[in-house]
Design a protein around this motif. Sequence first.
Motif, PDB file in Angstrom:
ATOM      1  N   LYS A  54      -9.521   6.037   8.122  1.00  0.00           N
ATOM      2  CA  LYS A  54      -9.303   4.708   7.558  1.00  0.00           C
ATOM      3  C   LYS A  54      -8.683   4.866   6.167  1.00  0.00           C
ATOM      4  N   SER A  55      -7.895   3.883   5.770  1.00  0.00           N
ATOM      5  CA  SER A  55      -7.312   3.905   4.434  1.00  0.00           C
ATOM      6  C   SER A  55      -8.411   3.642   3.402  1.00  0.00           C
ATOM      7  N   VAL A  56      -8.551   4.552   2.426  1.00  0.00           N
ATOM      8  CA  VAL A  56      -9.555   4.397   1.373  1.00  0.00           C
ATOM      9  C   VAL A  56      -8.910   4.068   0.032  1.00  0.00           C
ATOM     10  N   TYR A  57      -7.589   4.152  -0.024  1.00  0.00           N
ATOM     11  CA  TYR A  57      -6.883   3.819  -1.260  1.00  0.00           C
ATOM     12  C   TYR A  57      -5.436   3.498  -0.922  1.00  0.00           C
ATOM     13  N   SER A  58      -4.916   2.439  -1.523  1.00  0.00           N
ATOM     14  CA  SER A  58      -3.532   2.053  -1.291  1.00  0.00           C
ATOM     15  C   SER A  58      -2.965   1.444  -2.564  1.00  0.00           C
ATOM     16  N   VAL A  59      -1.739   1.835  -2.905  1.00  0.00           N
ATOM     17  CA  VAL A  59      -1.099   1.303  -4.104  1.00  0.00           C
ATOM     18  C   VAL A  59       0.410   1.463  -3.974  1.00  0.00           C
ATOM     19  N   SER A  60       1.148   0.577  -4.579  1.00  0.00           N
ATOM     20  CA  SER A  60       2.603   0.686  -4.639  1.00  0.00           C
ATOM     21  C   SER A  60       2.971   1.216  -6.019  1.00  0.00           C
ATOM     22  N   VAL A  61       3.597   2.380  -6.061  1.00  0.00           N
ATOM     23  CA  VAL A  61       3.890   3.023  -7.343  1.00  0.00           C
ATOM     24  C   VAL A  61       5.370   2.994  -7.690  1.00  0.00           C
ATOM     25  N   SER A  62       6.196   2.554  -6.755  1.00  0.00           N
ATOM     26  CA  SER A  62       7.630   2.631  -6.979  1.00  0.00           C
ATOM     27  C   SER A  62       8.330   1.633  -6.067  1.00  0.00           C
ATOM     28  N   ASN A  63       9.604   1.470  -6.309  1.00  0.00           N
ATOM     29  CA  ASN A  63      10.411   0.639  -5.420  1.00  0.00           C
ATOM     30  C   ASN A  63      11.230   1.477  -4.453  1.00  0.00           C
ATOM     31  N   GLY A  64      11.016   2.786  -4.470  1.00  0.00           N
ATOM     32  CA  GLY A  64      11.840   3.645  -3.633  1.00  0.00           C
ATOM     33  C   GLY A  64      11.149   4.928  -3.231  1.00  0.00           C
ATOM     34  N   PHE A  65      11.932   5.949  -2.982  1.00  0.00           N
ATOM     35  CA  PHE A  65      11.511   7.214  -2.390  1.00  0.00           C
ATOM     36  C   PHE A  65      10.589   7.999  -3.328  1.00  0.00           C
ATOM     37  N   CYS A 334       3.262   8.705   1.914  1.00  0.00           N
ATOM     38  CA  CYS A 334       4.129   7.963   0.994  1.00  0.00           C
ATOM     39  C   CYS A 334       5.213   7.283   1.809  1.00  0.00           C
ATOM     40  N   GLY A 335       5.370   5.987   1.614  1.00  0.00           N
ATOM     41  CA  GLY A 335       6.393   5.232   2.315  1.00  0.00           C
ATOM     42  C   GLY A 335       7.697   5.203   1.544  1.00  0.00           C
ATOM     43  N   ASN A 336       8.777   4.874   2.238  1.00  0.00           N
ATOM     44  CA  ASN A 336      10.092   4.900   1.598  1.00  0.00           C
ATOM     45  C   ASN A 336      10.305   3.750   0.612  1.00  0.00           C
ATOM     46  N   GLU A 337       9.350   2.814   0.552  1.00  0.00           N
ATOM     47  CA  GLU A 337       9.423   1.743  -0.430  1.00  0.00           C
ATOM     48  C   GLU A 337       8.422   1.941  -1.570  1.00  0.00           C
ATOM     49  N   GLY A 338       7.836   3.151  -1.643  1.00  0.00           N
ATOM     50  CA  GLY A 338       6.965   3.496  -2.760  1.00  0.00           C
ATOM     51  C   GLY A 338       5.495   3.219  -2.570  1.00  0.00           C
ATOM     52  N   THR A 339       5.058   2.933  -1.342  1.00  0.00           N
ATOM     53  CA  THR A 339       3.640   2.670  -1.092  1.00  0.00           C
ATOM     54  C   THR A 339       2.905   3.960  -0.733  1.00  0.00           C
ATOM     55  N   ILE A 340       1.774   4.174  -1.409  1.00  0.00           N
ATOM     56  CA  ILE A 340       0.940   5.355  -1.163  1.00  0.00           C
ATOM     57  C   ILE A 340      -0.348   4.922  -0.478  1.00  0.00           C
ATOM     58  N   ASN A 341      -0.735   5.632   0.566  1.00  0.00           N
ATOM     59  CA  ASN A 341      -2.013   5.411   1.229  1.00  0.00           C
ATOM     60  C   ASN A 341      -2.766   6.730   1.333  1.00  0.00           C
ATOM     61  N   ILE A 342      -4.071   6.683   1.049  1.00  0.00           N
ATOM     62  CA  ILE A 342      -4.927   7.851   1.242  1.00  0.00           C
ATOM     63  C   ILE A 342      -5.936   7.501   2.321  1.00  0.00           C
TER      64      ILE A 342
END
Length: 347
Positions: A54-65, A334-342
């Motif tokens: 399950k995702s325990v942390y999610s944040v958007s850190v950037s607008n790109g790669f 890490c997603g290509n739009e800057g979203t990080i999930n742990i």
Amino acid sequence: MKKTFSRISLIVVILLAAAACQQSPAVPAESSEPVPEQEQMPAVITADNAAALKSVYSVSVSNGFVLAKWTEDSTAIWIVDPESATLYDSTSGEQIAKFAPGEYTTVYDVSPDGKTVAYSHDGLEIHLFDVSTQTDILSIVPDFDFSDAFFNTDGTLLGTPSLLDIKIVLWDTANGGETGSLSGFGTAAPVYSAKFGTDGKTLLWFSRGTVQPMDISTQEMGPTLSHEDFVTSRQISPDGKVIGTTAAGMVGDEYQPVLTLWDADSGEILRQNANPSYFSSIAFSPDSSLLAIGTETGVLLFTVPHGDEVFSFDSTEVINSIAFSPNGVKLITCGNEGTINIYAVNE
């Protein structure tokens, strides 16, 4: 009279002793201080519990790669883009340190101890930057054109691929001195790259559709792993036994993205799995029992070396970076739009 008094005294002593023996033992008073709870250790991700991720942390850190790289003690994560590198606490998400020199600077790599960034302003001189003191600690000036710079698994060496010769020149990260080079890879294409394997013993050479492992200590080349199309990702398992690669190829009568698991010693294909969407990233678990694959639409987890799918989940972004924590209890994407999930196992 004296004898009578002595007998009476003796009887009294005996009766008191008997009464003392019949008394209930004293019960210790209860402490008013709370007993600290034992902190439950997170579960290591395995084939048996992967479906409970399950995702325990999610944040958007950037607008790109962006790319993710764990520190060797699993307590922090580097998030890197071409022009900056930021270190985050892997539990709280709190920013620990950042290197952001601005445009016209290329970030090559970050060290596994969470301290150093390798970067260049001009592509001619490599600087090692200490994020804790926010200062350059040394500079390396190769006498050849190079295309990249990357740390080995313990951060003691920095490798730079030469554009003049097909070789990797090694530098001591403590003093900046050249320590030798690695060569022996053959390719008709002048464009190539390499990376240190997570096993700490292997260098993986790569050029277009070819991947080839090298034993660093002996410089002995392993089997040539050939693909029908450009290789999009490649990794060797931490135990050094299996190499995973992704590239498009023919499966039956259809040309589609393919994951291939290879025997690292013989080059034998152990398993191939086709997928309708593009494979974008790859990572072995620390115990080499699982392989996580990022795609255009989500994440797939396979057993190693059999390649059986044990779990998958969707993503709204292309997964351009994926990595298990060194202790095996978390998985970051890490997603290509800057979203990080742990992700961690929710038991």
